[in-house]
Write a protein that holds these residues in place. Sequence first.
Motif, PDB file in Angstrom:
ATOM      1  N   GLN A  37       1.210   5.505   2.675  1.00 49.94           N
ATOM      2  CA  GLN A  37      -0.062   4.386   2.407  1.00 49.94           C
ATOM      3  C   GLN A  37      -0.022   3.613   1.147  1.00 49.94           C
ATOM      4  O   GLN A  37      -0.916   3.042   0.584  1.00 49.94           O
ATOM      5  CB  GLN A  37      -1.171   5.023   2.608  1.00 49.94           C
ATOM      6  CG  GLN A  37      -1.300   5.899   3.972  1.00 49.94           C
ATOM      7  CD  GLN A  37      -1.270   5.288   5.071  1.00 49.94           C
ATOM      8  OE1 GLN A  37      -1.940   3.880   5.260  1.00 49.94           O
ATOM      9  NE2 GLN A  37      -0.444   5.412   6.083  1.00 49.94           N
ATOM     10  N   ARG A  38       0.975   3.733   0.441  1.00 49.35           N
ATOM     11  CA  ARG A  38       1.338   3.037  -0.834  1.00 49.35           C
ATOM     12  C   ARG A  38       2.705   2.294  -1.010  1.00 49.35           C
ATOM     13  O   ARG A  38       3.428   2.422  -2.065  1.00 49.35           O
ATOM     14  CB  ARG A  38       1.031   3.957  -1.899  1.00 49.35           C
ATOM     15  CG  ARG A  38       2.098   5.216  -2.124  1.00 49.35           C
ATOM     16  CD  ARG A  38       1.903   6.195  -3.329  1.00 49.35           C
ATOM     17  NE  ARG A  38       1.049   7.246  -2.850  1.00 49.35           N
ATOM     18  CZ  ARG A  38       0.756   8.390  -3.559  1.00 49.35           C
ATOM     19  NH1 ARG A  38       1.001   7.951  -4.871  1.00 49.35           N
ATOM     20  NH2 ARG A  38      -0.026   9.424  -3.312  1.00 49.35           N
ATOM     21  N   PRO A  39       2.965   1.403   0.111  1.00 48.61           N
ATOM     22  CA  PRO A  39       4.436   0.938   0.027  1.00 48.61           C
ATOM     23  C   PRO A  39       4.680   0.088  -1.456  1.00 48.61           C
ATOM     24  O   PRO A  39       5.868   0.049  -1.607  1.00 48.61           O
ATOM     25  CB  PRO A  39       4.288  -0.084   1.173  1.00 48.61           C
ATOM     26  CG  PRO A  39       2.890  -0.314   1.424  1.00 48.61           C
ATOM     27  CD  PRO A  39       2.199   1.072   1.170  1.00 48.61           C
ATOM     28  N   ASP A  40       3.457  -0.531  -1.929  1.00 45.61           N
ATOM     29  CA  ASP A  40       3.811  -1.179  -3.193  1.00 45.61           C
ATOM     30  C   ASP A  40       4.163  -0.537  -4.241  1.00 45.61           C
ATOM     31  O   ASP A  40       4.708  -0.845  -5.317  1.00 45.61           O
ATOM     32  CB  ASP A  40       2.355  -1.947  -3.611  1.00 45.61           C
ATOM     33  CG  ASP A  40       1.162  -0.888  -3.792  1.00 45.61           C
ATOM     34  OD1 ASP A  40       0.994  -0.130  -3.157  1.00 45.61           O
ATOM     35  OD2 ASP A  40       0.397  -1.090  -4.669  1.00 45.61           O
ATOM     36  N   LYS A  41       4.151   1.061  -4.047  1.00 46.38           N
ATOM     37  CA  LYS A  41       4.199   1.825  -5.508  1.00 46.38           C
ATOM     38  C   LYS A  41       5.673   2.635  -5.053  1.00 46.38           C
ATOM     39  O   LYS A  41       5.850   3.490  -5.602  1.00 46.38           O
ATOM     40  CB  LYS A  41       3.402   3.014  -5.657  1.00 46.38           C
ATOM     41  CG  LYS A  41       2.081   2.294  -6.347  1.00 46.38           C
ATOM     42  CD  LYS A  41       0.910   3.200  -6.571  1.00 46.38           C
ATOM     43  CE  LYS A  41      -0.379   2.639  -7.357  1.00 46.38           C
ATOM     44  NZ  LYS A  41      -1.011   1.646  -6.658  1.00 46.38           N
ATOM     45  N   VAL A  42       6.341   2.333  -3.966  1.00 45.41           N
ATOM     46  CA  VAL A  42       7.607   2.924  -3.473  1.00 45.41           C
ATOM     47  C   VAL A  42       8.844   1.913  -4.137  1.00 45.41           C
ATOM     48  O   VAL A  42       8.891   0.849  -3.650  1.00 45.41           O
ATOM     49  CB  VAL A  42       7.668   3.124  -2.165  1.00 45.41           C
ATOM     50  CG1 VAL A  42       9.377   3.855  -1.573  1.00 45.41           C
ATOM     51  CG2 VAL A  42       6.593   3.961  -1.852  1.00 45.41           C
ATOM     52  N   ILE A  43       9.885   2.561  -4.543  1.00 49.00           N
ATOM     53  CA  ILE A  43      10.970   1.608  -5.198  1.00 49.00           C
ATOM     54  C   ILE A  43      12.263   2.717  -5.269  1.00 49.00           C
ATOM     55  O   ILE A  43      12.116   3.820  -5.221  1.00 49.00           O
ATOM     56  CB  ILE A  43      10.478   1.243  -6.496  1.00 49.00           C
ATOM     57  CG1 ILE A  43      11.554   0.247  -7.079  1.00 49.00           C
ATOM     58  CG2 ILE A  43      10.667   2.479  -7.604  1.00 49.00           C
ATOM     59  CD1 ILE A  43      11.180  -0.442  -8.388  1.00 49.00           C
ATOM     60  N   GLY A  44      13.203   2.007  -5.197  1.00 44.94           N
ATOM     61  CA  GLY A  44      14.638   2.544  -5.357  1.00 44.94           C
ATOM     62  C   GLY A  44      14.958   2.885  -6.658  1.00 44.94           C
ATOM     63  O   GLY A  44      14.949   1.617  -7.573  1.00 44.94           O
TER      64      GLY A  44
END
Length: 295
Positions: free
Chosen positions: A130-137
Amino acid sequence: MKNVTVIGAGTMGNGIAHTFAQSGFKVSLVDRSQESIDQGLGIIAKNLDRMIAKERITEADKEATLSNITSFTDLKEGVSKADLVVEAATENLSLKLQIFGDLDQFAPADCILSTNTSSISITQIAAATQRPDKVIGMHFMNPVPIMKLVEIIRGYSTSDEVTKTIMDLSKKLGKTPTEVNDYPGFVANRILMPMINEAIETLYNGVAGVEEIDTVMKLGMAHPMGPLQLADFIGLDICLSILNVMHGGFKNPKYAPCPLLVNMVMAGKKGVKSGEGFYDYSASRKAEVVSKSFL
């Protein structure tokens, strides 16, 4: 950002934990089994001993690094205080989606969730939260304590703020972060894996032998390691997984894995990790070409 949780104590996970801990971060190393954690911590200690032998660090530095690492077999406990999570589990989409669903539930609301995936879509992984803005590679190179590059991959919804935070953090680790967009294989493996696959095809078609192919690339192209030995080092199962991701993502036959690679992985010949791939890594041999024919 002070507290970092690393998910997975394998080759990449223990290297990432080592790097953060040596840079002064408090690291929670999480794995499902205590045996895997103990093995990972043992590798970190051995790598620190090598650095002492080369006079790059002192014994006090080693002790400080190890003291910065706490281990957990319970995910909820291991991420409870995390400012950043770096997931370094097996390169398997369903497993990563499960982990990120759990991380979204257990990690603090302001925690950044990153993945060390070398090919899987960041956008798809982020969709499990629910936090796609805080997901990164955050794709480190192996061996992590030595290699400078970190591929920073933005998912479709990754925020500018999170991207800048991770770019700056990577520099604090002494790394060189390079921002890339979210497409199968990103940059490193989109270029590297077709080269490795073509080397395997060259062997499969009988153009030359293992040692000859690697020698041409080392001496002719100034590569520090030939593509077949590099594939062994990466893990033939990992190479196959990445090629399958790119083949499935682009639907382009040029990314289709060589049948020889498929057969070797099915036979359990995964390279260094299994003791045999294109080369033999048994106790009595060091990277000796396997005697049997690959054709």
